[in-house]
Design a protein around this motif. Sequence first.
Motif, PDB file in Angstrom:
ATOM      1  N   GLU A 247      42.875  -2.342  16.740  1.00  0.00           N
ATOM      2  CA  GLU A 247      43.225  -0.922  16.797  1.00  0.00           C
ATOM      3  C   GLU A 247      44.239  -0.660  15.686  1.00  0.00           C
ATOM      4  O   GLU A 247      45.183  -1.428  15.500  1.00  0.00           O
ATOM      5  N   TYR A 248      44.032   0.405  14.942  1.00  0.00           N
ATOM      6  CA  TYR A 248      44.875   0.725  13.793  1.00  0.00           C
ATOM      7  C   TYR A 248      45.708   1.966  14.061  1.00  0.00           C
ATOM      8  O   TYR A 248      45.212   2.956  14.589  1.00  0.00           O
ATOM      9  N   THR A 249      46.973   1.895  13.654  1.00  0.00           N
ATOM     10  CA  THR A 249      47.872   3.039  13.743  1.00  0.00           C
ATOM     11  C   THR A 249      48.531   3.220  12.382  1.00  0.00           C
ATOM     12  O   THR A 249      49.143   2.281  11.858  1.00  0.00           O
TER      13      THR A 249
ATOM     14  N   PHE B 262      49.647   0.672   7.671  1.00  0.00           N
ATOM     15  CA  PHE B 262      49.062   0.673   9.009  1.00  0.00           C
ATOM     16  C   PHE B 262      49.541  -0.540   9.792  1.00  0.00           C
ATOM     17  O   PHE B 262      49.851  -1.571   9.213  1.00  0.00           O
TER      18      PHE B 262
END
Length: 76
Positions: A43-45, A14
Amino acid sequence: MKKYKITHKINADFVAEIIVNEDEINIQTNDLKEYKKPNSKFEYTMLKGTESVTQTIYEEYDEKLNNSSKEWTRNR
């Protein structure tokens, strides 16, 4: 007809990102203060293609009962 609940345990890479004001960190000493480790403010992607299933659990699903018998499988 029976229903089954399927749960996968997954490992993945991530990226965690956050925008902060300059007074919240010290760029002279590289001190990120409270942002040294990602937390719920970030914010995580998930990076596409990095996911791998490490374990799968399936169990009989009954909306009326909280009882279940689990079958475990390990993916390799």
